[in-house]
Design a protein around this motif. Sequence first.
Motif, PDB file in Angstrom:
ATOM      1  N   ASN A  31      87.428  41.223  95.320  1.00 32.34           N
ATOM      2  CA  ASN A  31      86.788  42.183  94.400  1.00 32.34           C
ATOM      3  C   ASN A  31      86.234  41.973  93.362  1.00 32.34           C
ATOM      4  O   ASN A  31      85.439  40.614  92.937  1.00 32.34           O
ATOM      5  N   GLN A  33      85.439  43.053  89.208  1.00 33.50           N
ATOM      6  CA  GLN A  33      85.303  44.164  88.400  1.00 33.50           C
ATOM      7  C   GLN A  33      84.222  45.152  87.248  1.00 33.50           C
ATOM      8  O   GLN A  33      83.342  43.156  87.110  1.00 33.50           O
ATOM      9  N   ARG A  92      86.656  37.484  91.926  1.00 28.76           N
ATOM     10  CA  ARG A  92      87.278  36.707  92.396  1.00 28.76           C
ATOM     11  C   ARG A  92      87.227  36.049  93.411  1.00 28.76           C
ATOM     12  O   ARG A  92      87.001  37.010  94.332  1.00 28.76           O
ATOM     13  N   THR A  98      92.876  31.707  93.165  1.00 29.63           N
ATOM     14  CA  THR A  98      91.764  31.868  92.517  1.00 29.63           C
ATOM     15  C   THR A  98      91.723  33.119  91.161  1.00 29.63           C
ATOM     16  O   THR A  98      91.664  33.542  92.051  1.00 29.63           O
ATOM     17  N   ALA A  99      91.176  32.348  89.773  1.00 28.35           N
ATOM     18  CA  ALA A  99      91.272  33.888  88.648  1.00 28.35           C
ATOM     19  C   ALA A  99      90.212  34.119  88.901  1.00 28.35           C
ATOM     20  O   ALA A  99      89.394  33.613  89.460  1.00 28.35           O
ATOM     21  N   LEU A 100      89.809  35.011  87.694  1.00 30.36           N
ATOM     22  CA  LEU A 100      88.556  35.945  87.856  1.00 30.36           C
ATOM     23  C   LEU A 100      87.980  34.662  86.814  1.00 30.36           C
ATOM     24  O   LEU A 100      88.394  34.279  86.266  1.00 30.36           O
ATOM     25  N   PHE A 102      84.971  35.330  85.115  1.00 29.14           N
ATOM     26  CA  PHE A 102      83.393  36.019  84.532  1.00 29.14           C
ATOM     27  C   PHE A 102      82.289  35.623  84.580  1.00 29.14           C
ATOM     28  O   PHE A 102      81.868  34.062  84.275  1.00 29.14           O
TER      29      PHE A 102
ATOM     30  N   LEU B  43      83.050  35.031  79.357  1.00 28.47           N
ATOM     31  CA  LEU B  43      84.374  35.096  78.601  1.00 28.47           C
ATOM     32  C   LEU B  43      85.200  33.285  79.629  1.00 28.47           C
ATOM     33  O   LEU B  43      84.873  33.632  81.261  1.00 28.47           O
ATOM     34  N   LEU B  45      87.822  31.124  80.615  1.00 28.53           N
ATOM     35  CA  LEU B  45      89.582  31.330  80.891  1.00 28.53           C
ATOM     36  C   LEU B  45      90.151  29.347  80.790  1.00 28.53           C
ATOM     37  O   LEU B  45      89.510  28.551  81.023  1.00 28.53           O
ATOM     38  N   TRP B  99      98.520  37.470  92.612  1.00 26.63           N
ATOM     39  CA  TRP B  99      96.252  37.248  92.769  1.00 26.63           C
ATOM     40  C   TRP B  99      96.062  38.000  94.591  1.00 26.63           C
ATOM     41  O   TRP B  99      95.491  37.685  94.924  1.00 26.63           O
ATOM     42  N   ASP B 102      93.996  42.942  92.661  1.00 28.21           N
ATOM     43  CA  ASP B 102      94.085  42.782  91.802  1.00 28.21           C
ATOM     44  C   ASP B 102      94.269  43.838  90.485  1.00 28.21           C
ATOM     45  O   ASP B 102      93.824  44.891  91.042  1.00 28.21           O
TER      46      ASP B 102
END
Lengths: 112, 116
Positions: A31, A33, A92, A98-100, A102, B43, B45, B99, B102
Amino acid sequence: GQQVMQIPQYQHVQEGEDFTTYCNSSTTLSNIQWYKQRPGGHPVFLIQLVKSGEVKKQKRLTFQFGEAKKNSSLHITATQTTDVGTYFCAGRPNQAGTALIFGKGTTLSVSS
Amino acid sequence: DGGITQSPKYLFRKEGQNVTLSCEQNLNHDAMYWYRQDPGQGLRLIYYSQIVNDFQKGDIAEGYSVSREKKESFPLTVTSAQKNPTAFYLCASSIDGRWVKDNEQFFGPGTRLTVL
């Protein structure tokens, strides 16, 4: 590592002109965002796209998710001074745990 | 009035000192995140927590530590081991940290840390 590339880094337009920012990933995304950060502020969620080829509109903003789910775009029609800010995409990767990620953002300035 | 609070807005510390940044949310969100923002870098993490008493390293965890003893709170400690700590730090939360699907992330106002 996995990256989400965003271009351009900066864009200046005259009020009333259109604006587009592009987001590209080397891997398939589950996805994507989009967030907007006004100068001096914090990111605010705009929208999420999940389906291949998905297109969503919010007034003058049009968001697209590519057929291969590796790229996305945000298009603003007839920009206004209130559109000023930095637009971030966040994707993602399509793998468990797995994290988003950016993108670095596109900073839009608008002159009247 | 629900939301995420970060304090203080501006923080100054001397080099070599540890400093803890506060992040509190009353949104009843399971997941919380810490990001670092530098000019032109987007950004990045630092750490995230999907549930109380559990947290994971992000892309740039070196020199940072966190704890998640309560659902509402996710403090970040910037240690003296962080080579370049001066930055804008953003805390965020989301409803569900799993996850599978989302959810949008809600961001706090941020803390601007300057190490002198």
